[in-house]
Design a protein around this motif. Structure first.
Motif, PDB file in Angstrom:
ATOM      1  N   LEU A  85     -17.669  21.713  -2.361  1.00  0.00           N
ATOM      2  CA  LEU A  85     -18.996  21.988  -1.824  1.00  0.00           C
ATOM      3  C   LEU A  85     -18.868  22.458  -0.382  1.00  0.00           C
ATOM      4  O   LEU A  85     -18.448  21.701   0.493  1.00  0.00           O
ATOM      5  N   LEU A  86     -19.228  23.708  -0.155  1.00  0.00           N
ATOM      6  CA  LEU A  86     -19.205  24.280   1.186  1.00  0.00           C
ATOM      7  C   LEU A  86     -20.603  24.166   1.795  1.00  0.00           C
ATOM      8  O   LEU A  86     -21.608  24.117   1.090  1.00  0.00           O
ATOM      9  N   GLY A  87     -20.659  24.156   3.139  1.00  0.00           N
ATOM     10  CA  GLY A  87     -21.948  24.027   3.803  1.00  0.00           C
ATOM     11  C   GLY A  87     -22.521  22.643   3.694  1.00  0.00           C
ATOM     12  O   GLY A  87     -23.735  22.471   3.521  1.00  0.00           O
ATOM     13  N   ALA A  88     -21.687  21.612   3.819  1.00  0.00           N
ATOM     14  CA  ALA A  88     -22.129  20.221   3.726  1.00  0.00           C
ATOM     15  C   ALA A  88     -21.403  19.407   4.791  1.00  0.00           C
ATOM     16  O   ALA A  88     -20.194  19.190   4.697  1.00  0.00           O
ATOM     17  N   ARG A  89     -22.130  18.967   5.794  1.00  0.00           N
ATOM     18  CA  ARG A  89     -21.542  18.171   6.875  1.00  0.00           C
ATOM     19  C   ARG A  89     -21.545  16.701   6.463  1.00  0.00           C
ATOM     20  O   ARG A  89     -22.580  16.156   6.067  1.00  0.00           O
ATOM     21  N   ALA A  90     -20.378  16.060   6.571  1.00  0.00           N
ATOM     22  CA  ALA A  90     -20.207  14.708   6.046  1.00  0.00           C
ATOM     23  C   ALA A  90     -20.160  13.668   7.153  1.00  0.00           C
ATOM     24  O   ALA A  90     -19.594  13.885   8.221  1.00  0.00           O
ATOM     25  N   SER A  91     -20.750  12.512   6.872  1.00  0.00           N
ATOM     26  CA  SER A  91     -20.603  11.322   7.709  1.00  0.00           C
ATOM     27  C   SER A  91     -20.273  10.158   6.793  1.00  0.00           C
ATOM     28  O   SER A  91     -20.766  10.082   5.657  1.00  0.00           O
ATOM     29  N   VAL A  92     -19.425   9.247   7.268  1.00  0.00           N
ATOM     30  CA  VAL A  92     -18.913   8.169   6.434  1.00  0.00           C
ATOM     31  C   VAL A  92     -19.514   6.845   6.891  1.00  0.00           C
ATOM     32  O   VAL A  92     -19.405   6.476   8.067  1.00  0.00           O
ATOM     33  N   ALA A  93     -20.131   6.131   5.964  1.00  0.00           N
ATOM     34  CA  ALA A  93     -20.705   4.822   6.284  1.00  0.00           C
ATOM     35  C   ALA A  93     -19.595   3.793   6.411  1.00  0.00           C
ATOM     36  O   ALA A  93     -18.605   3.835   5.678  1.00  0.00           O
ATOM     37  N   PRO A  94     -19.720   2.835   7.346  1.00  0.00           N
ATOM     38  CA  PRO A  94     -18.706   1.778   7.459  1.00  0.00           C
ATOM     39  C   PRO A  94     -18.752   0.841   6.262  1.00  0.00           C
ATOM     40  O   PRO A  94     -19.779   0.724   5.592  1.00  0.00           O
ATOM     41  N   GLY A  95     -17.609   0.191   6.008  1.00  0.00           N
ATOM     42  CA  GLY A  95     -17.552  -0.764   4.916  1.00  0.00           C
ATOM     43  C   GLY A  95     -17.676  -0.119   3.559  1.00  0.00           C
ATOM     44  O   GLY A  95     -17.433   1.091   3.392  1.00  0.00           O
ATOM     45  N   GLY A 125     -16.470  31.745  -3.142  1.00  0.00           N
ATOM     46  CA  GLY A 125     -17.358  30.879  -2.395  1.00  0.00           C
ATOM     47  C   GLY A 125     -17.966  31.434  -1.128  1.00  0.00           C
ATOM     48  O   GLY A 125     -18.621  30.694  -0.391  1.00  0.00           O
ATOM     49  N   ALA A 126     -17.775  32.722  -0.829  1.00  0.00           N
ATOM     50  CA  ALA A 126     -18.364  33.289   0.387  1.00  0.00           C
ATOM     51  C   ALA A 126     -19.879  33.265   0.268  1.00  0.00           C
ATOM     52  O   ALA A 126     -20.448  33.719  -0.727  1.00  0.00           O
ATOM     53  N   LYS A 169     -10.385  12.200  -9.722  1.00  0.00           N
ATOM     54  CA  LYS A 169     -11.655  12.925  -9.635  1.00  0.00           C
ATOM     55  C   LYS A 169     -11.952  13.183  -8.159  1.00  0.00           C
ATOM     56  O   LYS A 169     -12.151  12.238  -7.388  1.00  0.00           O
ATOM     57  N   ILE A 170     -12.001  14.455  -7.780  1.00  0.00           N
ATOM     58  CA  ILE A 170     -11.997  14.851  -6.371  1.00  0.00           C
ATOM     59  C   ILE A 170     -13.232  15.666  -6.022  1.00  0.00           C
ATOM     60  O   ILE A 170     -13.662  16.524  -6.793  1.00  0.00           O
ATOM     61  N   LEU A 171     -13.775  15.412  -4.826  1.00  0.00           N
ATOM     62  CA  LEU A 171     -14.807  16.263  -4.241  1.00  0.00           C
ATOM     63  C   LEU A 171     -14.347  16.686  -2.852  1.00  0.00           C
ATOM     64  O   LEU A 171     -14.019  15.840  -2.015  1.00  0.00           O
ATOM     65  N   VAL A 172     -14.302  17.997  -2.611  1.00  0.00           N
ATOM     66  CA  VAL A 172     -14.019  18.537  -1.283  1.00  0.00           C
ATOM     67  C   VAL A 172     -15.347  18.934  -0.649  1.00  0.00           C
ATOM     68  O   VAL A 172     -16.145  19.646  -1.274  1.00  0.00           O
ATOM     69  N   VAL A 173     -15.596  18.468   0.570  1.00  0.00           N
ATOM     70  CA  VAL A 173     -16.799  18.868   1.287  1.00  0.00           C
ATOM     71  C   VAL A 173     -16.388  19.502   2.611  1.00  0.00           C
ATOM     72  O   VAL A 173     -15.457  19.057   3.273  1.00  0.00           O
ATOM     73  N   GLU A 174     -17.069  20.577   2.967  1.00  0.00           N
ATOM     74  CA  GLU A 174     -16.739  21.342   4.160  1.00  0.00           C
ATOM     75  C   GLU A 174     -18.032  21.747   4.864  1.00  0.00           C
ATOM     76  O   GLU A 174     -18.948  22.291   4.236  1.00  0.00           O
ATOM     77  N   ALA A 175     -18.109  21.470   6.171  1.00  0.00           N
ATOM     78  CA  ALA A 175     -19.327  21.754   6.919  1.00  0.00           C
ATOM     79  C   ALA A 175     -19.615  23.246   7.010  1.00  0.00           C
ATOM     80  O   ALA A 175     -20.776  23.652   7.032  1.00  0.00           O
ATOM     81  N   ARG A 176     -18.596  24.066   7.069  1.00  0.00           N
ATOM     82  CA  ARG A 176     -18.807  25.503   7.272  1.00  0.00           C
ATOM     83  C   ARG A 176     -18.266  26.301   6.089  1.00  0.00           C
ATOM     84  O   ARG A 176     -18.996  26.635   5.187  1.00  0.00           O
ATOM     85  N   ASP A 177     -16.985  26.631   6.105  1.00  0.00           N
ATOM     86  CA  ASP A 177     -16.434  27.522   5.088  1.00  0.00           C
ATOM     87  C   ASP A 177     -14.953  27.216   4.908  1.00  0.00           C
ATOM     88  O   ASP A 177     -14.315  26.570   5.760  1.00  0.00           O
ATOM     89  N   ILE A 215     -17.250  36.638   4.312  1.00  0.00           N
ATOM     90  CA  ILE A 215     -16.499  37.725   3.681  1.00  0.00           C
ATOM     91  C   ILE A 215     -15.584  38.412   4.680  1.00  0.00           C
ATOM     92  O   ILE A 215     -14.379  38.583   4.434  1.00  0.00           O
ATOM     93  N   LEU A 216     -16.135  38.803   5.814  1.00  0.00           N
ATOM     94  CA  LEU A 216     -15.398  39.663   6.740  1.00  0.00           C
ATOM     95  C   LEU A 216     -14.408  38.898   7.602  1.00  0.00           C
ATOM     96  O   LEU A 216     -13.350  39.432   7.961  1.00  0.00           O
ATOM     97  N   ASP A 217     -14.730  37.644   7.939  1.00  0.00           N
ATOM     98  CA  ASP A 217     -13.888  36.889   8.865  1.00  0.00           C
ATOM     99  C   ASP A 217     -12.876  35.984   8.181  1.00  0.00           C
ATOM    100  O   ASP A 217     -11.871  35.605   8.802  1.00  0.00           O
TER     101      ASP A 217
END
Length: 541
Positions: free
Chosen positions: A207-217, A505-506, A57-65, A512-514
């Motif tokens: 999920l695009l447009g989601a900046r991730a931070s990882v908690a320790p432990g 997902g644009a 079961k996978i979730l991909v998160v990307e801050a931009r695109d 779209i253009l870039d």
């Protein structure tokens, strides 16, 4: 027992409604994932497909695109590794040849074609005979990789007349030439998008447009990733998501999540010109960089009536949108003009782009001064490192993305802190045999990818080249009228701009253009296509 899920074509649609539903589900906090992949470049996309097709079961998160970073700035080649033989990197060369063959034969035959590469023997390139020896070694790599000559023809000696047919503006003093074949992508960002959507078909969430931070432990046995959502229309701008493990696939930014990793970014600059300026070549002209036995510049035929000229290999600083120094433009023009009868000028350059290769510095961590580092001497190998439930993968080559992904998921499964917390057991790697969304109808088992309707011969050739068996679906799914019509005088249909939003997902005009259509390479093309992009967003319900 195999845990491989069935592929579901209906799940490959990365639409605005899908994103809204996913955000709603994540906000409720009811799901725990096996793996959260941070980064939606080619490496993260590959990891997502590998893991999802094993039943995880996978979730991909990307801050931009999708393909926001390095994955959209390459030479658009699926290299067979010939260059790496010359630098002594036999392992990289062999792996690249094997993976290139898989891409061309099974995984993405609709996105990768055999590109003729021409080395002319002229007064300015008398050492070309040495390159012929290299091409022979490349043939050996192709045979060892099991790639048929019907997919990738063998190298050969060709006449001066044939050189000029493939590269019409080559120097007139050409005596004969050497012809080699390598893999060329219609576009690198298209490949990443296809991999991402195929992973979705096997159950991955994106999920695009989601900046991730990882908690320790760990919290209750799980790694916790906090997502900062860029869509402020939702009630909860940050969401905590739990997973058994995390993959850091952020490319040149990998050091931000893993301080044990040292990345030396190398800038690769390309120029864009009208193909007519060099006679609309069908082959790639190869010109040696003076004074270097292993570096070359190329004139590569590309989509939309363009050619790409490149490439540089210089120390750089990390930027979201890498700049193109004027000295890079001068360098490339000087090198390629050495192989041309009709010289190119600065005025012929209608666009330029630069990407940052995430080169990994191996060793004891001690280095000379930064200005003494030669990026051309750094390894093109990749690094996989596991720390506290986070698997970092960076470096490597685009062509090897599938192998890197397989090894990354294997590393995750070998980490007991991750594997003991999975929701279900994983099967063996499946990706050697999985065709991507749009793979040619004859080779693909997923017949639902190709709808009934017009014959392929009735579709625009460029549309089929970019979407393969999905081409009919692209036209049928357009939410704006006259989808089959071209955008201005561009080799692009209105339906493709629509499809970027409804299926790929644009979320902005730039997406779209870039990154979906690549018309953003040239300012005039961008201006012509922008009204249609805005029309699509206006047509959304």
């Amino acid at each position: 027992m195999s845990n491989t899920p069935a592929f579901d074509p209906a799940r490959t649609i990365l639409s605005p409604a899908y994103r809204e539903q996913l955000l709603s589900s994540l906000t409720k906090g009811q799901d725990q994932y096996d793996l959260i992949v941070i980064g939606a470049g080619i490496t993260g996309a590959g990891v997502a497909l590998d893991a999802a097709s094993r039943g995880l079961k996978i979730l991909v998160v990307e801050a931009r695109d999708i393909a926001f970073g390095t994955s959209r700035w390459s030479s658009k080649l699926a290299h067979g590794g010939l260059r790496y033989l010359a630098t002594g990197s036999a392992g990289v060369a062999r792996r690249s040849a094997i993976e290139r063959g898989k891409l061309m034969d099974t995984i993405a035959p609709h996105l990768v074609r055999a590109l003729p590469q021409v080395v002319p023997l002229t007064e300015a390139n008398k050492e070309a005979v040495l390159q012929r020896l290299g091409f022979a070694a490349g043939d050996a790599l192709r045979v060892a990789a099991g790639t048929s000559s019907s997919v990738l023809p063998r190298s050969r000696v060709i006449s001066a007349e044939r050189v000029k047919e493939l590269c019409p503006t080559v120097r007139k003093d050409v005596k004969w030439g050497f012809l080699n074949y390598d893999g060329q992508l219609i576009d690198d960002a298209r490949l990443v998008t296809a991999v991402i959507r195929t992973a979705m078909g096997y159950g991955a969430d994106v999920l695009l447009g989601a900046r991730a931070s990882v908690a320790p432990g760990r919290r209750d046995g799980a790694k916790v990733v906090t997502l900062d959502i860029d869509d402020r229309t939702i009630d909860v701008p940050t969401i905590d998501v739990a997973a058994a493990g995390v993959v850091n696939a952020t490319g040149v930014w990998a050091g931000e999540l893993e301080n044990k990793v040292t990345i030396i970014p190398s800038r690769g600059t390309h120029l864009v010109i009208d193909a007519e300026k060099v006679g609309n070549p069908t082959g790639a002209l190869t010109v040696a960089v003076p004074g270097s036995p292993t570096r070359f510049c190329f004139i590569l035929p590309a989509q939309m009536g363009h050619c790409y000229l490149g490439i540089t290999d210089d120390l750089a600083t990390i930027e979201d949108e890498p700049s193109v120094p004027e000295e890079d433009i001068t360098f490339i023009l000087d090198v390629v003009n050495g192989g041309l009868e009709t010289k190119l000028t600065r005025d012929d350059v209608i666009g330029a782009f630069a990407g940052l290769r995430p080169l990994v510095k191996f060793g004891d961590g001690e280095s000379s001064a930064e200005e003494e580092i030669k990026t051309s001497d750094l390894s093109r190998d990749h690094l996989i490192l596991t720390t506290d439930g986070v698997v970092t993968v960076t470096g490597g080559k685009l062509t090897e993305y599938r192998l890197m992904a397989e090894q990354t998921v294997d590393a995750m499964l070998n980490d007991e802190s991750i594997s003991t917390n999975l929701t279900s057991p994983a099967s063996e790697c499946q990706t050697k045999r999985i065709p991507l969304v749009g793979a040619s109808y004859e080779r693909s088992p997923h017949e639902a990818w190709a709808s009934t309707g017009a014959n392929a011969e009735e579709l625009p050739e460029s549309l089929v080249a970019r979407y393969g068996a999905e081409a009919r679906n692209v036209l049928a799914a357009s939410i704006i009228p006259n989808g089959a019509d071209r955008v201005a005088d561009l080799d692009l249909t209105r339906a493709e701009i629509s499809y970027a939003v409804t299926h790929e997902g644009a979320r902005s005009v730039d997406d779209i253009l870039d990154r979906r259509t690549r018309v953003g390479f040239v300012a005039a093309d961008r201006a012509a296509a922008e009204p249609v992009a805005r029309e699509v967003f206006d047509a959304l319900p």
